[in-house]
Motif scaffolding. Structure first.
Motif, short mmCIF file in Angstrom:
data_model
loop_
_atom_site.label_atom_id
_atom_site.label_comp_id
_atom_site.label_asym_id
_atom_site.label_seq_id
_atom_site.Cartn_x
_atom_site.Cartn_y
_atom_site.Cartn_z
N GLN A 228 -76.32 -47.70 -11.05
CA GLN A 228 -75.66 -47.72 -9.74
C GLN A 228 -74.58 -48.80 -9.71
O GLN A 228 -73.49 -48.57 -9.18
CB GLN A 228 -76.70 -47.96 -8.64
N LEU A 229 -74.89 -49.95 -10.28
CA LEU A 229 -73.91 -51.05 -10.30
C LEU A 229 -72.64 -50.61 -11.04
O LEU A 229 -71.53 -50.91 -10.60
CB LEU A 229 -74.51 -52.30 -10.95
N LYS B 240 -71.55 -47.60 -11.26
CA LYS B 240 -70.84 -46.67 -10.36
C LYS B 240 -70.03 -47.42 -9.30
O LYS B 240 -68.99 -46.95 -8.86
CB LYS B 240 -71.84 -45.76 -9.64
N LEU B 241 -70.55 -48.56 -8.87
CA LEU B 241 -69.87 -49.35 -7.84
C LEU B 241 -68.75 -50.20 -8.43
O LEU B 241 -68.11 -50.96 -7.71
CB LEU B 241 -70.88 -50.26 -7.11
N ALA C 170 -82.07 -47.79 -13.00
CA ALA C 170 -81.41 -47.25 -11.80
C ALA C 170 -80.41 -48.26 -11.22
O ALA C 170 -79.30 -47.90 -10.83
CB ALA C 170 -82.45 -46.87 -10.75
N PHE C 171 -80.82 -49.53 -11.16
CA PHE C 171 -79.94 -50.58 -10.63
C PHE C 171 -78.64 -50.65 -11.43
O PHE C 171 -77.55 -50.63 -10.88
CB PHE C 171 -80.65 -51.93 -10.66
#
Lengths: 320, 320
Positions: free
Chosen positions: B77-78, B80-81, B73-74
């Motif tokens: 998300q990273l 995506k950022l 998940a991390f």
């Protein structure tokens, strides 16, 4: 252009409502960073993240912080390793802190990073940290001086608050300072955030209170107290501990001399008789869903517009 | 007491076998830190983690790194950022790096932290970083000089290796130095790790090669090459690029003059005729499961014991 001042959950909700109603160039949201801290080597900006996640539509509404549908593999493993787990960081949320910390270490400003992360979430509106330099709020309590998150999260606001020490001599961020001076500024909306923990740190920055007041645009606060209670968070508990009436009248007392108008909930209509020296807008302020957020945003923006239509004349009477 | 030198997956497997066979006080595993690097503001020690996770029984056997049953998940998300995602860090694995980085920043040594994390995983055996100070390996290639993880992970070992620059003038960790001088030392086992990337960085530390040799205890290496191939990793590719025979004989050449004996796989039995100036143990070395690890560990430990029983006399003949 509307400048909104915001802190945690309540502020973020109205900020989201405003962003749904106003186009990006007509809204800037300045966010408290007095809660920011270093934890596990990471720079954490809780209020910026709450506003960002709320505007992105991914905020965890159950928890009131973090990301919806979050997983906790990191935190569970950290606890197994004997690491500090009192401040819970979800797996997805963690990406925000790691990326922010990495960029700060690379020399980028918190303002630049906040804008980039908001952009990555598809947010077009401006989310602006109140300051780029650290401005940590210290809580004085019956258990002594506490770092903000020690009070707020580790101790769950249990200690009795006796006062707050806001960071002295901190400059507003360059972006915030530019917004204060922006010729397009039409009004300041103080979101229904905790006045002591979320708004006062913004107003305590060098020159901010005076410079905003000097702009002569309407400054409107939305009371975070409804029927003697805070919707969320420790505002009511703190007001009681400080000997302040836990009511919209107490909020009026707090902001008196700086704000031009106060928005209070319909359930506090009786306060109209109590708060005689301030313009009031009585309207539903509880934001349970997106429709509530939009309605409150429209009511507040409408009030600001009415102010300008009235020109130099005061608005005739409180809407009561 | 046996001192095992280890790097990545192959080394970790034999280290796990040794730890299953020997009690904690009779084994210390010294691990390469030449692959360590800073990434996303975190201090990452890939070989220490591989050894720790393997001994803890939680290593991800499919990936060859990280933790079994990991979630991402991390990392998702990273990405995506807009963060860097070429070096994948699982949610659980991340806890290791965050905790290590936090403790290093607090002034703890890598040795202390490694022991604490191993303890948190229930590992009683000593896992000791080769050095507390940084000792980054630089890969020289047909694409120029590359930081180790740029070569190994980002470029997936694709560039042709022309040489390695091992960090000069780095002291072994205090714990490693103490192990070298430990009167209880009975033998050194060089695990079937990459000789160039994992073992040479350990031997290149100030005085290590000479001081270990001077102890006069048997130094035994287990060949990571089986039937002309590396079980895992780029050892065979690197040997070919450096013009070295990709065989147990090539491994013998590499360690000649320093090791006292070489363990080779049964499938390389023919190499006995090639490697005439070195004692050899021919035994199954492929470790597919725990039983294989234990069997190889017992064979190697048995060989060391036989050495001591033989006293100053050489062991009669290679087991061929």
């Amino acid at each position: 252009m509307i400048l909104a001042l915001a802190g945690g959950v309540g502020g973020a909700k109205l900020a989201a409502g405003l962003s749904a109603v106003l186009p990006p160039e007509q809204l800037a949201i300045v966010v408290n960073t007095g809660d920011d801290f270093e934890h596990l080597g990471l720079r954490i900006s809780p209020d910026i993240d709450t506003v960002t996640y709320t505007l992105a539509g991914i905020a965890n509404r159950e928890l009131g912080w973090g990301i919806a549908g979050e997983s906790w593999a990191f935190m569970d493993q950290l606890a197994k390793l004997g690491g500090e787990s009192w401040f819970r960081l979800g797996d997805r949320d963690l990406a925000t802190h790691v990326e922010r910390t990495r960029r700060l270490a690379a020399g980028e400003s918190l303002t630049t990073i906040t804008a980039a992360l908001a952009g990555a979430h598809g947010i077009a509106h401006r989310i602006v940290p109140m300051a780029d330099d650290p401005a940590p709020t210290i809580v004085h309590s019956d258990e002594g001086a506490l770092a903000f998150q020690d009070y707020f999260v580790r101790r769950q606001c249990a200690p009795k608050l006796t006062g707050l020490a806001l960071a002295p001599h901190v400059r507003p961020s360059t972006a915030f300072a530019a917004l204060i001076d922006d010729p397009a500024l039409e009004g300041v909306i103080v979101c229904p955030s905790n006045p002591y923990l979320s708004i006062d740190p913004i107003l305590a920055l060098d020159g901010v209170r005076e410079r905003l007041k000097a702009r002569g645009v309407p400054i409107i606060a939305v009371s975070p107290i409804i029927a003697g209670k805070a919707v969320k968070g420790p505002a009511a508990k703190i007001m009681a501990e400080l000997g302040v009436p836990v009511s919209s009248a107490g909020i009026a007392d707090h902001y008196r001399g700086w704000i031009d108008g106060l928005v209070i909930d319909e359930s506090d209509r009786a306060a109209v008789d109590e708060i005689r020296d301030m313009r009031l807008l009585v309207t539903p302020t509880l934001m349970r869903d997106d429709a509530d957020r939009h309605a409150l945003a429209e009511a507040v923006i409408g009030w600001v517009q009415q102010w300008h239509l009235a020109g130099a004349n005061p608005i005739s009477a409180p809407k009561a």
